[in-house]
Design a protein around this motif. Structure first.
Motif, PDB file in Angstrom:
ATOM      1  N   LYS A  91      -1.863  -4.825  13.802  1.00 31.69           N
ATOM      2  CA  LYS A  91      -1.537  -4.010  12.625  1.00 31.69           C
ATOM      3  C   LYS A  91      -0.508  -4.705  11.744  1.00 31.69           C
ATOM      4  N   SER A  92       0.502  -5.309  12.360  1.00 30.46           N
ATOM      5  CA  SER A  92       1.562  -5.944  11.568  1.00 30.46           C
ATOM      6  C   SER A  92       1.043  -7.161  10.815  1.00 30.46           C
ATOM      7  N   VAL A  93       0.108  -7.896  11.398  1.00 21.87           N
ATOM      8  CA  VAL A  93      -0.467  -9.052  10.705  1.00 21.87           C
ATOM      9  C   VAL A  93      -1.280  -8.580   9.500  1.00 21.87           C
ATOM     10  N   TYR A  94      -2.098  -7.523   9.699  1.00 21.17           N
ATOM     11  CA  TYR A  94      -2.874  -6.983   8.576  1.00 21.17           C
ATOM     12  C   TYR A  94      -1.954  -6.428   7.488  1.00 21.17           C
ATOM     13  N   TRP A  95      -0.943  -5.676   7.903  1.00 19.06           N
ATOM     14  CA  TRP A  95      -0.017  -5.071   6.952  1.00 19.06           C
ATOM     15  C   TRP A  95       0.763  -6.148   6.197  1.00 19.06           C
ATOM     16  N   SER A  96       1.201  -7.180   6.888  1.00 21.07           N
ATOM     17  CA  SER A  96       1.918  -8.284   6.229  1.00 21.07           C
ATOM     18  C   SER A  96       1.013  -8.976   5.212  1.00 21.07           C
ATOM     19  N   GLY A  97      -0.245  -9.206   5.584  1.00 18.39           N
ATOM     20  CA  GLY A  97      -1.188  -9.819   4.651  1.00 18.39           C
ATOM     21  C   GLY A  97      -1.398  -8.962   3.421  1.00 18.39           C
ATOM     22  N   PHE A  98      -1.508  -7.641   3.622  1.00 12.97           N
ATOM     23  CA  PHE A  98      -1.673  -6.714   2.499  1.00 12.97           C
ATOM     24  C   PHE A  98      -0.460  -6.752   1.572  1.00 12.97           C
TER      25      PHE A  98
END
Length: 194
Positions: free
Chosen positions: A37-44
């Motif tokens: 989740k944190s990788v996706y959120w950081s990318g967003f």
């Protein structure tokens, strides 16, 4: 009688070890899910910052500061999110049961003091940037500056409180039981050591 007590103690110890292995497995799956989740959120957030900084180049001078604050806030938020949910090192799983349970419980909490110390300035940065863009954009349609500021000062904090409460509700639904199990296991382990 003593042999039965010994067998019972050995059985309890074996089931306790199985329960700890199960908890470690659950904790590792929690960490993997949080990391994803944190990788996706950081990318967003990085994508949002690129959009804000790109729009900043083509906006009126009055909104540039707001776009810059929004872009910088998103970049800092991405860094925070990426670093906040780093998995524990492998050595953490070889700690004593007591130390591991304390570390896992601390890692699993929804918001810690350090999170507040990072998130509040980030939200102030995003709120200020968003407010500058909101007010400057709508000043072309109305002359009531005070009304626009009041609207933003009600809307943004309300949005932050709603986001916090909704996130906490989701977190409790997903991880509350696991945190209670960790606390229960920690209490049992503390009682066994005394």
């Amino acid at each position: 009688m003593e042999l039965d007590d010994f067998k019972k103690g050995k059985s309890n110890k074996s089931s306790s070890l199985n329960r700890m292995d199960e908890m470690i497995g659950l904790f590792k799956s929690y960490q993997a899910a949080q990391r994803k989740k944190s990788v996706y959120w950081s990318g967003f957030l990085i994508l949002l910052s690129v959009i804000y900084l790109t729009i900043m180049r083509n906006t009126a001078i009055s909104s540039k500061e707001g776009m810059l604050l929004l872009g910088a806030g998103c970049i800092l938020g991405a860094i925070y999110s990426f670093l906040r949910f780093r998995p524990l090192p492998a050595s953490s799983f070889t700690l004593s049961t007591k130390d591991f349970l304390l570390l896992a419980e601390e890692n699993l909490k929804y918001f810690k003091v350090i999170d507040w110390l990072i998130v509040i300035p980030l939200l102030l940065m995003l709120g200020t940037g968003g407010g500058l863009v909101f007010v400057n954009s709508l000043l072309h349609h109305t002359d009531n500056l005070i009304l626009l500021i009041v609207i933003w000062c009600i809307f943004f904090p309300s949005l932050c409180v709603f986001g916090f409460l909704a996130g906490k509700k989701n977190w409790k639904r997903d991880y509350g039981t696991f945190l209670n199990d960790l606390e229960h296991r920690k209490n049992i382990n503390t009682e066994q050591t005394y």
